[in-house]
Design an enzyme around this catalytic site. Structure first.
Site, PDB file in Angstrom:
ATOM      1  N   HIS A   1       0.819  -1.206   0.000  1.00 18.41           N
ATOM      2  CA  HIS A   1       0.000   0.000   0.000  1.00 18.41           C
ATOM      3  C   HIS A   1       0.861   1.267   0.000  1.00 18.41           C
ATOM      4  O   HIS A   1       0.663   2.189  -0.796  1.00 18.41           O
ATOM      5  CB  HIS A   1      -0.899  -0.064   1.244  1.00 18.41           C
ATOM      6  CG  HIS A   1      -1.655   1.169   1.506  1.00 18.41           C
ATOM      7  ND1 HIS A   1      -1.396   1.970   2.581  1.00 18.41           N
ATOM      8  CD2 HIS A   1      -2.648   1.763   0.816  1.00 18.41           C
ATOM      9  CE1 HIS A   1      -2.210   2.998   2.546  1.00 18.41           C
ATOM     10  NE2 HIS A   1      -2.987   2.891   1.496  1.00 18.41           N
TER      11      HIS A   1
ATOM     12  N   ARG B   1       7.583  41.913  -9.878  1.00 21.47           N
ATOM     13  CA  ARG B   1       7.031  42.731  -8.790  1.00 21.47           C
ATOM     14  C   ARG B   1       8.150  43.648  -8.297  1.00 21.47           C
ATOM     15  O   ARG B   1       9.051  43.199  -7.585  1.00 21.47           O
ATOM     16  CB  ARG B   1       6.539  41.844  -7.647  1.00 21.47           C
ATOM     17  CG  ARG B   1       5.273  41.044  -7.944  1.00 21.47           C
ATOM     18  CD  ARG B   1       4.940  40.185  -6.734  1.00 21.47           C
ATOM     19  NE  ARG B   1       3.589  39.636  -6.750  1.00 21.47           N
ATOM     20  CZ  ARG B   1       3.301  38.374  -7.047  1.00 21.47           C
ATOM     21  NH1 ARG B   1       4.260  37.534  -7.384  1.00 21.47           N
ATOM     22  NH2 ARG B   1       2.052  37.950  -7.004  1.00 21.47           N
TER      23      ARG B   1
ATOM     24  N   ARG C   1       5.722  45.603 -13.164  1.00 26.28           N
ATOM     25  CA  ARG C   1       4.588  46.242 -12.498  1.00 26.28           C
ATOM     26  C   ARG C   1       5.091  47.341 -11.572  1.00 26.28           C
ATOM     27  O   ARG C   1       6.059  47.160 -10.844  1.00 26.28           O
ATOM     28  CB  ARG C   1       3.832  45.194 -11.689  1.00 26.28           C
ATOM     29  CG  ARG C   1       2.652  45.785 -10.966  1.00 26.28           C
ATOM     30  CD  ARG C   1       1.900  44.753 -10.211  1.00 26.28           C
ATOM     31  NE  ARG C   1       2.598  44.341  -9.018  1.00 26.28           N
ATOM     32  CZ  ARG C   1       2.159  43.389  -8.204  1.00 26.28           C
ATOM     33  NH1 ARG C   1       1.057  42.734  -8.505  1.00 26.28           N
ATOM     34  NH2 ARG C   1       2.818  43.079  -7.130  1.00 26.28           N
TER      35      ARG C   1
ATOM     36  N   ASN D   1      -5.196  36.809  -7.933  1.00 27.12           N
ATOM     37  CA  ASN D   1      -5.149  36.742  -6.458  1.00 27.12           C
ATOM     38  C   ASN D   1      -6.068  37.818  -5.893  1.00 27.12           C
ATOM     39  O   ASN D   1      -6.962  37.549  -5.091  1.00 27.12           O
ATOM     40  CB  ASN D   1      -3.729  36.981  -5.938  1.00 27.12           C
ATOM     41  CG  ASN D   1      -2.732  36.009  -6.524  1.00 27.12           C
ATOM     42  OD1 ASN D   1      -3.090  34.903  -6.882  1.00 27.12           O
ATOM     43  ND2 ASN D   1      -1.476  36.429  -6.632  1.00 27.12           N
TER      44      ASN D   1
ATOM     45  N   CYS E   1      -1.397  36.587 -14.271  1.00 28.71           N
ATOM     46  CA  CYS E   1      -0.174  36.485 -13.473  1.00 28.71           C
ATOM     47  C   CYS E   1      -0.454  36.175 -12.018  1.00 28.71           C
ATOM     48  O   CYS E   1       0.444  36.157 -11.192  1.00 28.71           O
ATOM     49  CB  CYS E   1       0.674  37.737 -13.616  1.00 28.71           C
ATOM     50  SG  CYS E   1      -0.148  39.215 -12.999  1.00 28.71           S
TER      51      CYS E   1
HETATM   52  C1  PEP Z   1      -2.634  39.285  -8.157  1.00 23.93           C
HETATM   53  O1  PEP Z   1      -3.304  40.035  -7.444  1.00 23.93           O
HETATM   54  O2  PEP Z   1      -3.083  38.272  -8.691  1.00 23.93           O
HETATM   55  C2  PEP Z   1      -1.225  39.597  -8.407  1.00 23.93           C
HETATM   56  C3  PEP Z   1      -0.519  38.891  -9.251  1.00 23.93           C
HETATM   57  O3  PEP Z   1      -0.664  40.589  -7.675  1.00 23.93           O
HETATM   58  P1  PEP Z   1      -0.181  40.413  -6.157  1.00 23.93           P
HETATM   59  O4  PEP Z   1      -0.268  38.958  -5.830  1.00 23.93           O
HETATM   60  O5  PEP Z   1       1.198  40.933  -6.098  1.00 23.93           O
HETATM   61  O6  PEP Z   1      -1.164  41.256  -5.433  1.00 23.93           O
HETATM   62 MG    MG Z   2      -2.517  42.013  -6.965  1.00 25.74          MG
END
Ligand code: PEP
Ligand code: MG
Length: 722
Positions: free
Chosen positions: A291, A397, A456, A607, A670
């Site tokens: 297993h 970033r 960015r 995000n 992203c």
């Molecule tokens: C997001 O908000 O998806 C992003 C990529 O920016 P951060 O995670 O830096 O806020």
């Molecule tokens: Mg963001």
């Protein structure tokens, strides 16, 4: 038999039935009930299998492998499930039933001579013990593989010299084995090119990117007598970690971010979650089909089974290996490719140099339509991602240059800028900061050799950079020649009750245009200098957290003015770059047609888009997400897998609106979802140009993108043919 009957009575409180029909119904019910057993439930949760699929019951006549020396039982794979080698591979036990092999209670014998290992070379093979039966079995192995066109996991029993085939199914395998089998079967013309691409789950690539024990360090460890035990190499790769002896401890320690090796006498179904949480698994008993071995292989975990010298005493929190005691928390290293267990930590090495992996990835790229970029903030990350096949940076970033290695001076200057009392002071600090920002950007643009780099502008709220402790505040005050009180007051002024929705992103640039101006200049001068030096580069300037087109108009005016100044300074007619925006606020997605009037590209920051669409704070979901998943309010954590009913709708609205205004609008993603296979599929279907993810997930995204493209083309046509 009497003992079994007594046990049944003791556990179930009733006699074992003598009536065959009652026995059969009991058996059928037991199979159906097993669907809701703890092990099955855990396994489904981990593998993402829906609860409502249910199970079927097969009824077969019973054959017995435990009728003496001419009877036996075994489990075999038509190819090696750990390495993928095209060699019949399996284990068997004389005078035994199937459960004895898979439960790992007895260490079984090897099937044939060719696949014997260091650890089992002294044991008898079926090939020599029962040659006629072995030949017959080998014939079935070939036939079954040809028929199913995939590696088969076969169970068989020999009753008094006669071979019975019990079942076969597509066999679980490691990522390494899946890769090798896909490439071999394609070369053998058993499967098509497209099928070969579909044969690896994207997540399995993860394992191929994972480290292996450094051979030089391993040699030294052996010379130093640190090789303490040997077992069967059930799951390849290397793993170092602290040992724990119960599944519960593995889960708990992993939750505390510790890397653990779960060591068990043998594993049983209740250990599934602990095995999942562990980096490596080590058992004292069991074979390659036990297993532990099966489950670990399915997950691509480093695993060694049947290390007979180990004696585990979970209650005492220790194990002994030939007299030496190891306590919970001691560090061991496993070489799952060889089955060797070492004391202490060994160096690991990257496995991406594997030529088969490189060949496969090249082949994968023929099919995908989506581009794959990486999120990288340093030239080193950029180079690593390039080696994994990234075709650009989807998110640089800027703020990351203020954390980590070499960040002391830029961070100090940034703080100076934040503490400035007026624009003149702020501009002065920004002038000092400028060369650092420009150098970081130039290094990354250069490393990407002409591939696009999305840079960015500064995104986080400024208070994140103000020192929090009294000591650090005093230090900064001293260096800046201001009072501690000044530093504290500025920190308080910047305090926000909801910083994620506060003074961040483009809002900083609207309040303090000189901050944006410095960044535009750094990016454009870096590009101008590379261009003047004959190097190719393509920066894409990205404005974060926008929600209204007017924000983009405002910032663009500054950008264009700076561009004209930089062109004049370097005597250039043109600087190639794009001006665009993140789409991470729902309003930006809903008004994408307007945003695209100013933006030449969009990149979904999923995000923040997830945070703001659900209203879930991305930093605080720990408190409730587990409950949401357990109670099935949500099927997946939306911060990991793009939410198909909500966020996906916003993405589609934005794609449609944006391209209505600007048909050639470049669109990417992203957020963290860019490396999640299911989300990659959604991005493909929504018509994005590319996904961007962390360097180690680049190959995973490439494969996921190829698979969705193939599946889309195949449609109803089925998998055959190219
Ligand atoms: C997001 O908000 O998806 C992003 C990529 O920016 P951060 O995670 O830096 O806020
Ligand atoms: Mg963001």
């Amino acid at each position: 038999m009497g003992i079994y009957k007594a046990k049944v009575k003791e556990v179930l409180g009733k006699e074992f039935p003598d009536d065959a029909r009652k026995q059969l119904w009991g058996g059928i019910a037991a199979v159906f009930k097993s669907w809701n057993g703890r092990r099955a439930v855990s396994y489904r949760r981990i593998e993402g299998i829906p609860d409502d699929w249910g199970t079927a019951t097969n009824i077969q006549a019973m054959v017995f492998g435990n009728m003496g020396a001419s009877s036996a039982t075994g489990v075999a794979f038509s190819r090696n499930p750990a390495t993928g080698e095209n060699a019949f591979y399996g284990e068997w036990l004389v005078n035994a039933q199937g459960e004895d092999v898979v439960a790992g209670l007895r260490t079984p014998n090897p099937l044939n001579e060719a696949t014997k290992s260091e650890q089992n070379k002294h044991l008898p093979s079926l090939e020599t013990s029962m040659p006629r039966v072995y030949r017959e079995l080998d014939g079935y192995r070939r036939r079954l593989e040809r028929h199913y066109r995939d590696m088969q996991d076969i169970e068989f029993t020999i009753q008094e010299g006669r071979l019975w085939m019990l079942q076969c199914r597509v066999g679980k395998r490691t990522g390494t084995a899946a890769l090798r089998m896909a490439m071999d079967m394609r070369a053998e013309k058993m499967i098509s090119d497209k099928e070969a691409v579909l044969r690896l789950q994207p997540a399995q690539l993860d394992e191929l990117l994972h480290p292996v024990v450094d051979p030089a360090d391993e040699k030294q460890a052996q010379a130093a007598g640190r090789l303490i035990a040997k077992g069967l190499p059930a799951g390849p790769g290397g793993a170092s970690g602290q040992v724990v002896f119960t599944a519960a401890a593995a889960v708990e320690w992993a939750r505390q971010k510790k890397t653990v090796i779960l060591v068990r006498e043998e594993t049983n179904p209740e250990d599934v979650e602990g095995m999942r949480a562990a980096t490596g698994i080590l058992t004292a008993r069991g074979g390659m089909t036990s297993h532990a071995a099966l489950v670990a292989r399915g997950w691509g975990k480093c695993c060694i089974v049947g290390a007979g010298d180990i004696h585990v005493e979970p209650a005492a929190g220790r194990m002994t290996v030939r007299g030496k005691v190891y306590k919970e928390g001691d560090v061991l290293t496993l070489n799952g490719t060889r089955g060797y267990v070492y004391e202490g930590r060994l160096e690991m090495r990257d496995a991406t140099e594997n030529p088969l992996f490189k060949g496969f990835m090249k082949f994968v790229d023929k099919y995908r339509r989506l581009g794959v970029r990486t999120n990288a903030d340093t030239p080193e990350d950029a180079r690593l991602a390039r080696s994994f096949g990234a075709e650009g940076i989807g998110l640089f970033r800027t703020e990351h240059m203020f954390y980590g290695k070499g960040s002391d001076r830029p961070l100090f200057l940034l703080r100076k800028m934040i503490l400035a009392k007026n624009e003149a002071e702020r501009r002065k600090a920004l002038d000092e900061l400028f060369p650092f920002v420009k150098a970081a950007i130039k290094g990354t643009l250069e490393a990407m050799e002409g591939y696009p780099v999305t840079i960015r502008l500064l995104d986080p709220p400024l208070h994140e950079f103000v020192p929090k402790s009294d000591e650090k505040r005093a230090e900064l005050a001293r260096e800046l020649g201001v009072s501690v009180e000044d530093v504290r007051r500025r920190g308080e002024e910047l305090h926000e009750s909801n910083p994620m929705m506060g003074h961040r992103g483009v809002r900083l640039g609207i309040s303090y245009p000189e901050i944006s101006e410095m960044q535009f200049r750094a990016i454009l001068e870096a590009a101008a200098e590379l261009c003047a030096g004959g190097k190719k580069c393509l920066p894409e300037i990205m404005i974060p957290v926008t929600s209204h087109v007017n924000e983009l108009t405002h910032q663009k005016a500054i950008c264009r003015r700076v561009e004209a100044e930089v062109r004049a300074k370097y005597g250039l007619k043109r600087i190639a770059y794009l001006y665009g925006t993140m789409i991470e606020v729902p309003r930006a997605a809903l008004t994408a047609d307007e945003m695209a009037r100013e933006a030449e590209f969009f990149s979904f920051g999923t995000n923040d888009l997830t945070q703001m669409t659900f209203g879930f704070s991305r930093d605080d979901i720990g408190g409730f997400m587990k409950g949401y998943l357990e109670k099935k309010i949500l099927a997946d954590d939306p911060f990991q897998t793009l939410d198909i009913r909500g966020i996906d709708k916003l993405v589609r609205i934005a794609v449609e609106g944006g391209r209505r205004t600007r048909p050639d609008l470049k669109i990417g993603i992203c957020g963290e979802h860019g490396g999640d296979p299911e989300s990659v599929e959604l991005c493909h279907k929504a018509g994005l140009n590319y996904v961007s993810c962390s360097p180690f997930r680049v190959p995973i995204a490439r494969l996921a993108a190829a698979q969705v493209a193939i599946e889309e083309k195949m449609g109803a046509a089925g998998p055959k043919g190219d």
